[in-house]
Structures are given as C-alpha cells and as structure tokens.
Design an enzyme around this catalytic site. Structure first.
Site, short mmCIF file in Angstrom:
data_model
loop_
_atom_site.label_atom_id
_atom_site.label_comp_id
_atom_site.label_asym_id
_atom_site.label_seq_id
_atom_site.Cartn_x
_atom_site.Cartn_y
_atom_site.Cartn_z
CG LEU A 60 -0.88 -2.50 -8.92
CD1 LEU A 60 0.38 -3.07 -9.54
CD2 LEU A 60 -1.96 -3.56 -8.82
NE ARG A 61 0.85 4.68 -3.41
CZ ARG A 61 0.98 5.86 -4.01
NH1 ARG A 61 0.10 6.81 -3.79
NH2 ARG A 61 1.98 6.09 -4.82
#
Length: 341
Positions: free
Chosen positions: A278-279
């Site tokens: 999810l970066r």
C-alpha cells in the site's frame, strides 16, 4: 564554501524540481530518486536545495540539532538539557549531507571510542553522516553503485528513524530522520529492490532535445562559472520566491483535504498497475497533498494525482516482458484510461 548554482536557474527538468520541492514540503513522502543521463543537472538540483531551504529551529547544545518541540525521549542529550531548566533554541541551516560511495561504516554511522570507554569510563561517541543529516537531506550520488553493507544500513535507519551503533558491548542510539535523495545512471547498474522501495518519488531526467533549451543551459552554466556571486545575486529574487512558497506550503499542508473520491482513484490506479503493498497509495496521497499545498489549493483533485502519479509509481511496477515501454509511460497510459483529463 563554494556557491551552489541557483535552484531557479535550472532550465527545464520540471518533474525533478517538483519532486524535490514536494519532499521539502512534506518529508514523510519518503525521499527522491533521480535517474538519468550524466550531465543533466541531477546533483546540481540537489545541491541547490541546500541554499534554498529556510532555516530550522534547533535545541542549543544538542549535537543532532533536534527539534525543541520533539516528543520526550527522542534524544538522550535533549533530555539532559531539558532537565530542570528552560531549553534555549537557535536557528540553523537545514543540513544537506553528501554520502560518498567509498565512505567507511564508521564515517556513516559514527564511531565509539573504545579506548576512552575502557580507560576513563566515558562513553565517547563521534557522530557520523547520519547524525549530521538528521532533520535534513542525505544525498547519495551514484546510489546504484553503493556497497551492499551501506545499503543495508540506510534501509534500517530509513525505516526506524534511529541510528544504533554497537561496539564491544557498548551501545549508542540517536535520532536520524532525513529525506534520502539519490541520483544515478541506470545504465551503470540497478538498485536493490529493498532500497528502491524506500524512495517515495522516482523521476527520470534526460538530455534536453530542444535547441533553445540546450543553448540556455550552456549560457547559464558559463555565466555561473565566470561569476558565481554575481549570477547568484541575479537569481536571488527568484530563489526567494521559491523559499516563501515552501514556507507557505508547509503551513497549509496539514489543512489540505483529500476527498474519499481521490483516495478511491489512487487505489484503483495502484490496483490497475499491480503495485505491491500500500506504499503506492500512501505516497500518492502525501505527494498530491504537498503539491496542492505548493499551488495554494485547499483540496486535492484529480489534476494533482495525474501530475504526481508517474513519479510516485514508476519504480513500484513489476516488470512486464510483454510490454517494452518505459515504466513512466505505462503509468501515464493507465492514468489516461482511469482519469481522462
């Protein structure tokens, strides 16, 4: 000290300059990786940043230039200074520290004086480059050629925000939160995936093909080398405008709102591109918010996402053997499909 080429005088390279300004407004974006041809202004832009940044407030007597408003316990030295008395503060330049490729581990993390510890009983510590870079920028030129043991160190410290030095049973720890900026030529080697993932933004710079731009680059560089002080004075008003823009953006960035619809588009974009983790979404959100703050906007919109998506996502894509287009072009293609202008 040699004068730096003015940031405002850099011709073109808009994506690189935008990424550097975003990192200056919101360090939580996670740093900037600049890849491209030699002689395209990569290191020039980073070094120009040092002269551009507003000064920061620091605790007097702290060798790490800690923020007086930092949470208790972040720095042992600051805790000693704060014990029972009012802490004095002063303004210091934001550090932009170079990490040379051939640097030893002791020079990077700092050195413990074991002899003094054994003979006198004092824990003597000589801070390294990571300590000097605290609250500033750590710049690694040719970052793709950095030795593996230094890469491991950077990954650990970038993740924790703390540097720990241990030698023969002695241990010293200190805060080390910095924006990592790396530059390099991809033809000379690739970055390890673990380090690549630590950069929030990745930009590509190329040799300008426009005749007028090339001529202007040569004219400005020649003028700077002939009279660095006079050239800097001519561009000082423009750099001051950029400095004020950074300060105003820092003040308003916390008030910039990110609607759920924008977060939804960011997530759909990352899903369509197949980014891991999810970066990507987090970086998109933070970078778009910082860009909105720089431009004086109160709400993040699709236009901000479209402009920052290639920088935030191009280095997070898996390789596709059936698609030989560049990663930035792949991002732009998906952006055009999901968020047409």
């Amino acid at each position: 000290m040699a004068l730096a080429f003015p940031f405002s005088a850099i011709v073109g390279q808009d994506e690189m300059k935008r990424a550097i300004l975003i990192a200056a407004v919101d360090p939580s974006v996670g740093g900037v990786l600049v890849l491209g041809d030699r002689g395209t202004g990569k290191s020039t832009a980073v070094r120009a940043l040092a002269a551009l940044l507003p000064q920061m407030k620091a605790t007097v007597g702290c060798r790490y230039a800690c923020d007086p408003a930092a949470a208790p316990g972040a720095c042992d030295r600051c805790e000693e200074l704060k014990a029972g008395k009012k802490v004095r503060t002063h303004l210091v330049p934001v550090p932009v520290v170079d990490l040379p490729l051939g640097a030893t581990e002791d020079r990077v993390v700092g050195a413990l004086d074991l002899e003094r510890a054994l003979t006198v009983g004092e824990k003597a510590f000589e801070p390294g480059l990571l300590a000097r870079a605290h609250r500033g920028f750590l710049y690694v030129d040719e970052v793709n050629l950095l030795e593996d043991h230094l890469v491991d160190l950077l990954i650990d410290v970038a993740a924790s925000g703390e540097n720990v030095v241990e030698r023969e049973g002695l241990s010293v720890r200190h805060p080390a939160r910095f924006v990592l900026v790396g530059s390099g030529n991809p033809e000379e080697g690739e970055l390890r995936p673990q380090l690549l993932d630590r950069f929030g933004l990745s930009v590509e710079v190329t040799t300008p093909t426009d005749l007028a731009d090339r001529i202007e680059v040569v004219k400005r560089r020649d003028a700077f080398e002939r009279d660095p002080k006079g050239f800097g004075e001519r561009w000082h008003p423009e750099d001051e405008k950029v400095r004020r823009r950074i300060l105003k953006a820092r003040e308003r960035v916390a008030r910039v709102s990110v609607p759920d619809t924008v977060l939804e588009r960011a997530a759909k974009l990352c899903i369509a591109l197949g980014t891991d983790g999810l970066r990507g979404e987090l970086t998109l959100m933070r970078a778009a918010r910082a860009l909105a703050a720089l431009e004086g906007d109160a709400v993040v919109g699709d236009a901000h996402l479209r402009r920052i998506a290639p920088s935030a996502l191009r280095h997070r894509l898996r390789r596709d053997p059936l698609d030989d287009t560049g990663s930035g072009a792949r991002v732009e293609r998906v952006v055009a499909e999901l968020m047409p202008a």
